[in-house]
Design a protein around this motif. Structure first.
Motif, PDB file in Angstrom:
ATOM      1  N   LEU A 193       0.843  -1.193   0.000  1.00 60.63           N
ATOM      2  CA  LEU A 193       0.000   0.000   0.000  1.00 60.63           C
ATOM      3  C   LEU A 193       0.876   1.239   0.000  1.00 60.63           C
ATOM      4  CD1 LEU A 193      -2.893   1.251   0.304  1.00 60.63           C
ATOM      5  CD2 LEU A 193      -2.427   1.304   2.776  1.00 60.63           C
ATOM      6  N   PHE A 194       0.572   2.165  -0.908  1.00 56.12           N
ATOM      7  CA  PHE A 194       1.274   3.442  -0.986  1.00 56.12           C
ATOM      8  C   PHE A 194       0.295   4.553  -0.608  1.00 56.12           C
ATOM      9  CE2 PHE A 194       3.620   0.587  -3.602  1.00 56.12           C
ATOM     10  CZ  PHE A 194       4.939   1.007  -3.565  1.00 56.12           C
ATOM     11  N   GLU A 201       2.646   0.186   3.836  1.00 57.83           N
ATOM     12  CA  GLU A 201       2.297  -1.125   4.397  1.00 57.83           C
ATOM     13  C   GLU A 201       2.600  -2.220   3.390  1.00 57.83           C
ATOM     14  OE1 GLU A 201      -1.459  -3.399   6.607  1.00 57.83           O
ATOM     15  OE2 GLU A 201      -1.714  -1.360   5.820  1.00 57.83           O
ATOM     16  N   THR A 202       3.113  -3.344   3.883  1.00 59.34           N
ATOM     17  CA  THR A 202       3.324  -4.535   3.061  1.00 59.34           C
ATOM     18  C   THR A 202       2.775  -5.737   3.821  1.00 59.34           C
ATOM     19  OG1 THR A 202       5.578  -4.699   3.960  1.00 59.34           O
ATOM     20  CG2 THR A 202       5.326  -3.678   1.793  1.00 59.34           C
ATOM     21  N   VAL A 203       2.058  -6.602   3.108  1.00 61.64           N
ATOM     22  CA  VAL A 203       1.432  -7.760   3.740  1.00 61.64           C
ATOM     23  C   VAL A 203       1.620  -8.980   2.851  1.00 61.64           C
ATOM     24  CG1 VAL A 203      -0.298  -6.373   4.948  1.00 61.64           C
ATOM     25  CG2 VAL A 203      -0.815  -7.281   2.668  1.00 61.64           C
ATOM     26  N   GLY A 210       6.848 -12.147  -0.768  1.00 56.62           N
ATOM     27  CA  GLY A 210       7.349 -10.868  -0.280  1.00 56.62           C
ATOM     28  C   GLY A 210       7.210  -9.726  -1.264  1.00 56.62           C
ATOM     29  N   VAL A 211       7.596  -8.560  -0.775  1.00 57.23           N
ATOM     30  CA  VAL A 211       7.684  -7.333  -1.566  1.00 57.23           C
ATOM     31  C   VAL A 211       9.135  -6.882  -1.505  1.00 57.23           C
ATOM     32  CG1 VAL A 211       6.906  -4.945  -1.806  1.00 57.23           C
ATOM     33  CG2 VAL A 211       5.309  -6.705  -1.014  1.00 57.23           C
ATOM     34  N   CYS A 229       6.989  -8.081   5.680  1.00 57.67           N
ATOM     35  CA  CYS A 229       5.570  -8.134   5.349  1.00 57.67           C
ATOM     36  C   CYS A 229       4.774  -8.728   6.518  1.00 57.67           C
ATOM     37  CB  CYS A 229       5.341  -8.993   4.112  1.00 57.67           C
ATOM     38  SG  CYS A 229       6.028  -8.326   2.584  1.00 57.67           S
ATOM     39  N   ARG A 230       3.682  -8.076   6.856  1.00 61.80           N
ATOM     40  CA  ARG A 230       2.812  -8.582   7.926  1.00 61.80           C
ATOM     41  C   ARG A 230       1.978  -9.748   7.393  1.00 61.80           C
ATOM     42  NH1 ARG A 230      -2.453  -7.338   9.271  1.00 61.80           N
ATOM     43  NH2 ARG A 230      -2.482  -5.539   7.831  1.00 61.80           N
ATOM     44  N   PRO A 231       1.978 -10.881   8.076  1.00 64.54           N
ATOM     45  CA  PRO A 231       1.154 -12.013   7.623  1.00 64.54           C
ATOM     46  C   PRO A 231      -0.334 -11.725   7.818  1.00 64.54           C
ATOM     47  CG  PRO A 231       2.923 -12.733   9.100  1.00 64.54           C
ATOM     48  CD  PRO A 231       2.854 -11.254   9.212  1.00 64.54           C
TER      49      PRO A 231
END
Length: 233
Positions: A193-194, A201-203, A210-211, A229-231
Motif C-alpha cells: 500500500l502506498f 504497508e506490506t502484507v 514478499g515485496v 511483510c505482515r502475515p
C-alpha cells in the motif's frame, strides 16, 4: 489522502480472500463502492463473473463493473460513475493494450482525478503495473520494459516476481541498465500500500511471499531489499 495498492493476488487466483479483505479494510467508508475494470483481459466475461462471485456476497462493499469494449456510458456519465467509486480494482491481462484503451476513452485522466479525490486505486498484474510510470511486462510476448504508465507512483513495478520464469533476472537487468527506474517487485501472495506516493504497508497471505525494493547502484549494480511483510490470517 491518495492511495494505491499493488496486489500479488486477489479474487482471480486466491481462494481465501485475505488480500481482498485487507484491501477493503483500507476503503474510506465501511461499505465501499468497488468498480472492477477488466480492460486488460478484453472485458473477459469469465473474469467479470469471478469478480461478482467474490464481491457480491460481501457485506463491506457494493461491486460493479466498467466495460469499455462495449461501453454504455457517455463522457459525463463515465466521469460521474468513476468519481463516485471508493475503490477501483483493475484486473490482469495485457498492460500495454489496457493503457491504450484507457486513453482512447479518457479513463486515464479520470483515474488520476479519482486518485486526487481519495479513491483507492488497486490491481493485480497489469492492474499493478499501470500505476507507476514504468513496469515490467509480457504485453509484447517476451518479458520487457514499458514506459507508458500513469505515473501516480514513483519508480517502476514488477509483478509475479517469484512465479514466472525469468521475471526476477529480467527486471533486475532492466533496472541495472537504466531501462527502468528502480522500484517495487511483488511475489504472488503479497501486497503493498502506498499513501501519497510513499510505501506505508506490506502484507502477505502465504509464507515466503514478499515485496522487494529494487534499486540501481553505482556502476550498474542492483540492490534488492526484501521488505518485512505482515502475515494475513
Amino acid at each position: 489522502m491518495k492511495r494505491v495498492a499493488l496486489l500479488g493476488g486477489g479474487f482471480s487466483n486466491d481462494e481465501d480472500g485475505l488480500l481482498d479483505a485487507w484491501l477493503l479494510s483500507h476503503a474510506r467508508v465501511p461499505r465501499a463502492r468497488v468498480c472492477f475494470l477488466p480492460t486488460a483481459s478484453g472485458d473477459a466475461v469469465t473474469y467479470v463473473d469471478r469478480f461478482f462471485e467474490a464481491f457480491a456476497p460481501r457485506h463491506d462493499c457494493d461491486p460493479s463493473v466498467l466495460p469499455l469494449f462495449q461501453r454504455k456510458l457517455d463522457d459525463e456519465a463515465l466521469r460521474a460513475y468513476l468519481l463516485a467509486q471508493d475503490v477501483v480494482y483493475v484486473g490482469g491481462g495485457n498492460t500495454a493494450n489496457m493503457l491504450a484503451v484507457w486513453r482512447v476513452h479518457g479513463v486515464d485522466r479520470l483515474l488520476s482525478e479519482a486518485y486526487d479525490r481519495g479513491t483507492l486505486l488497486c490491481g493485480i498484474s497489469a492492474g499493478a503495473n499501470c500505476w507507476a510510470r514504468g513496469s515490467h511486462t509480457d504485453s509484447f510476448g517476451p518479458l520487457t520494459h514499458l514506459q507508458d504508465g500513469l505515473g501516480l507512483l514513483p519508480g517502476s513495478v514488477c509483478p509475479h516476481y517469484d512465479s514466472e520464469p525469468g521475471r526476477r533476472p529480467s527486471y533486475r537487468a532492466a533496472v541495472a541498465d537504466g531501462s527502468l527506474a528502480g522500484g517495487w517487485a511483488l511475489d504472488d501472495g503479497a501486497a503493498a500500500l502506498f499513501t501519497d506516493g510513499v510505501l506505508t504497508e506490506t502484507v502477505t497471505r502465504k509464507p515466503g511471499a514478499g515485496v522487494y525494493q529494487v534499486e540501481r547502484k553505482e556502476q550498474g549494480d542492483v540492490e534488492e531489499l526484501a521488505l518485512e511483510c505482515r502475515p494475513l490470517h
